[in-house]
Every structure is written in C-alpha cells, then in structure tokens.
Motif scaffolding. Structure first.
Motif, mmCIF file in Angstrom:
data_model
loop_
_atom_site.group_PDB
_atom_site.id
_atom_site.type_symbol
_atom_site.label_atom_id
_atom_site.label_comp_id
_atom_site.label_asym_id
_atom_site.label_seq_id
_atom_site.Cartn_x
_atom_site.Cartn_y
_atom_site.Cartn_z
ATOM 1 N N ALA A 130 -1.312 5.302 4.774
ATOM 2 C CA ALA A 130 -1.530 6.246 3.640
ATOM 3 C C ALA A 130 -1.713 5.364 2.055
ATOM 4 O O ALA A 130 -2.149 5.214 1.350
ATOM 5 C CB ALA A 130 0.165 6.359 3.254
ATOM 6 N N GLU A 131 -1.709 3.067 2.879
ATOM 7 C CA GLU A 131 -2.423 2.737 2.131
ATOM 8 C C GLU A 131 -3.821 2.000 2.369
ATOM 9 O O GLU A 131 -4.567 1.809 1.066
ATOM 10 C CB GLU A 131 -1.324 1.579 2.154
ATOM 11 C CG GLU A 131 0.179 1.783 1.418
ATOM 12 C CD GLU A 131 0.001 2.080 0.029
ATOM 13 O OE1 GLU A 131 -0.411 1.594 -0.751
ATOM 14 O OE2 GLU A 131 0.603 3.077 -0.532
ATOM 15 N N PHE A 132 -3.838 2.069 3.442
ATOM 16 C CA PHE A 132 -5.440 1.630 3.756
ATOM 17 C C PHE A 132 -6.674 2.129 4.313
ATOM 18 O O PHE A 132 -5.960 3.298 4.796
ATOM 19 C CB PHE A 132 -5.057 0.346 4.933
ATOM 20 C CG PHE A 132 -4.476 -0.683 4.123
ATOM 21 C CD1 PHE A 132 -4.426 -1.355 3.413
ATOM 22 C CD2 PHE A 132 -3.171 -0.879 4.156
ATOM 23 C CE1 PHE A 132 -3.651 -2.518 2.539
ATOM 24 C CE2 PHE A 132 -1.724 -1.844 4.329
ATOM 25 C CZ PHE A 132 -2.566 -2.736 3.142
ATOM 26 N N HIS A 133 -7.427 1.660 4.753
ATOM 27 C CA HIS A 133 -8.566 2.851 5.670
ATOM 28 C C HIS A 133 -8.714 2.496 6.703
ATOM 29 O O HIS A 133 -8.031 1.401 7.245
ATOM 30 C CB HIS A 133 -9.979 2.101 5.368
ATOM 31 C CG HIS A 133 -10.424 2.841 3.195
ATOM 32 N ND1 HIS A 133 -10.153 1.733 2.317
ATOM 33 C CD2 HIS A 133 -10.566 3.724 3.017
ATOM 34 C CE1 HIS A 133 -10.386 2.071 1.422
ATOM 35 N NE2 HIS A 133 -11.248 3.581 1.500
ATOM 36 N N ASP A 134 -9.197 3.091 7.778
ATOM 37 C CA ASP A 134 -8.588 3.657 8.782
ATOM 38 C C ASP A 134 -9.079 2.175 10.052
ATOM 39 O O ASP A 134 -9.228 1.803 10.626
ATOM 40 C CB ASP A 134 -9.027 4.641 9.254
ATOM 41 C CG ASP A 134 -8.449 6.417 9.117
ATOM 42 O OD1 ASP A 134 -7.260 6.101 9.359
ATOM 43 O OD2 ASP A 134 -9.004 6.582 9.132
ATOM 44 N N ILE A 135 -10.702 1.947 9.243
ATOM 45 C CA ILE A 135 -11.866 1.154 10.508
ATOM 46 C C ILE A 135 -11.224 -0.259 10.081
ATOM 47 O O ILE A 135 -10.910 -0.847 10.720
ATOM 48 C CB ILE A 135 -12.608 1.324 9.860
ATOM 49 C CG1 ILE A 135 -13.697 0.576 9.983
ATOM 50 C CG2 ILE A 135 -12.811 0.418 8.343
ATOM 51 C CD1 ILE A 135 -14.130 0.501 11.303
ATOM 52 N N ASN A 136 -10.096 -0.038 9.462
ATOM 53 C CA ASN A 136 -9.244 -1.471 8.606
ATOM 54 C C ASN A 136 -7.900 -2.065 9.387
ATOM 55 O O ASN A 136 -7.974 -2.825 10.153
ATOM 56 C CB ASN A 136 -9.519 -2.024 7.016
ATOM 57 C CG ASN A 136 -10.476 -1.834 6.456
ATOM 58 O OD1 ASN A 136 -11.129 -2.814 6.425
ATOM 59 N ND2 ASN A 136 -10.194 -0.904 5.307
ATOM 60 N N ILE A 137 -7.613 -0.604 9.506
ATOM 61 C CA ILE A 137 -6.356 -0.368 10.516
ATOM 62 C C ILE A 137 -6.685 -0.988 12.149
ATOM 63 O O ILE A 137 -5.801 -1.147 12.357
ATOM 64 C CB ILE A 137 -5.491 0.437 10.322
ATOM 65 C CG1 ILE A 137 -5.508 1.029 9.289
ATOM 66 C CG2 ILE A 137 -4.315 1.037 11.312
ATOM 67 C CD1 ILE A 137 -4.247 2.820 8.240
ATOM 68 N N ILE A 138 -7.964 0.054 12.064
ATOM 69 C CA ILE A 138 -7.779 0.125 13.904
ATOM 70 C C ILE A 138 -8.326 -1.543 13.788
ATOM 71 O O ILE A 138 -7.914 -1.897 15.319
ATOM 72 C CB ILE A 138 -10.186 1.212 14.293
ATOM 73 C CG1 ILE A 138 -9.102 2.318 13.812
ATOM 74 C CG2 ILE A 138 -10.359 0.228 15.487
ATOM 75 C CD1 ILE A 138 -10.680 3.153 13.578
#
Length: 200
Positions: A130-138
């Motif tokens: 909900a807060e960050f982009h998918d690539i950065n979470i991955i």
C-alpha cells in the motif's frame, strides 16, 4: 523492463528494514539452534527458498484474495499495522501474546513457515504494497532471504559470538523501530480511507 522504472534505493532499504525487523531472524537464533539440536542439520537452502517464495506469492496473490473477499489494501494495511504493533510490544516488553505450538519438523516447518514467513511477515508484506512499489518490495524480500540464509548457515557461530545480552538489546531496538512503523502505516492508510469514503 518497465517495472524497474519504479526502482528506489530508499524504498528498497525501508522495505528491507521493515521485513528484517518483523522476521527478526537474529532474535530467532536461539530457536534455530534449539531446533537444530532437536531435529539435526537444518537445510538452509530449502528453508530460505521456501520462505522467499511464500512471501513473493503472497505479495501478488494476497491482493487478489483481498479483492475476492471485498477488502481493500488500505484496510488490510491498517489491520497489518495492529499486528506489527503487537509484535513490537512482544519484542520491547519481552512478553508472548501470540502463542505458538511446539515444532514437529525442521527446515520447512517451523523455520520457513511460520518462523520466517509467518502471519506477521505476510501481513507486513501486503501492508508494504500500500506504500511502496512492487519492485522495491521484491528486492527487500530477496535481500532478507539472503540474510536469513546466511544466518541459518552460521547459527551456531552467531550464537557463540553475539550472546544473550546483545540479542536482547537488538530485539528491543528493532521492536521500537517496528512500533514507529506500525504507527506510520496506521496513520497513512487511515487518512487514505477517510479521503476515499468520507466526503466533507
């Protein structure tokens, strides 16, 4: 690739730190050592890959499950904030709110799940969405799985070097970090819900 356009080192570091604090693999070293003594050698590669896959799958499928049952990401993130808040209290106060059953196997259960990729970790993973982009979470997940692997491979050595007192201090420090993160998650997503559903 288009997904890499959203890459942000700051977001990667934040996601890594949040998940690192929730997983608390350093604080789990005594548990890992105990499991190793009880069940024999822990398969670090198998446990790490399984935990990483569970987190990655939940990151993408979890949102679809929420839509299916009619829950938005902001509401789930607020629920996740409460879970993180409780985990933080456990770490800071040294109490056990969430009772866990005794382990009956090693490597996959309970190390991969629920020790690494447990309810708190999965909730946090989706809350980060909900807060960050998918690539950065991955990337945050991948970095954490690498760190988990290193810890699992050297658990005995770390146990001897770090000591109980240092482990206790680290646990409380990361507990305070988690507490602040839970409050930030709650306020940001609550404000979003207010804007979405309440018209002034």
């Amino acid at each position: 690739m288009e997904i890499f356009n959203d890459f942000s080192l700051k977001e990667v570091v934040t996601c890594f730190m949040v998940l690192f604090a929730v997983i608390d693999i350093i604080g789990s070293i005594p548990i890992i050592v105990s499991l190793q003594q009880k069940f024999g050698k822990i398969e670090a590669e198998r446990a790490t890959i399984t935990a990483g896959l569970i987190m990655l799958v939940f990151l993408f499928v979890g949102n679809k499950i929420l839509k299916f049952i009619g829950v938005d990401v902001n509401s789930f993130a607020i629920a996740g904030a409460f879970v993180i808040f409780i985990i933080a209290l456990e770490m800071i106060l040294g109490i056990e709110i969430n009772k866990t059953s005794e382990a009956r196997a090693a490597s996959i259960v309970p190390i991969a799940f629920p020790l690494v990729a447990g309810a708190g970790t999965l909730t946090t993973t989706l809350s980060l969405k909900a807060e960050f982009h998918d690539i950065n979470i991955i990337l945050g997940i991948i970095l954490n799985t690498i760190f988990v692997y290193l810890v699992l491979k050297s658990a005995d050595w770390l146990e001897r070097r770090i000591g109980d007192a240092t482990l206790a201090i680290l646990q409380k420090v990361f507990g305070i970090i988690l507490l602040a993160i839970s409050i930030k998650l709650f306020t940001a997503n609550f404000a979003q819900l207010v804007q979405t559903y309440i018209n002034f």
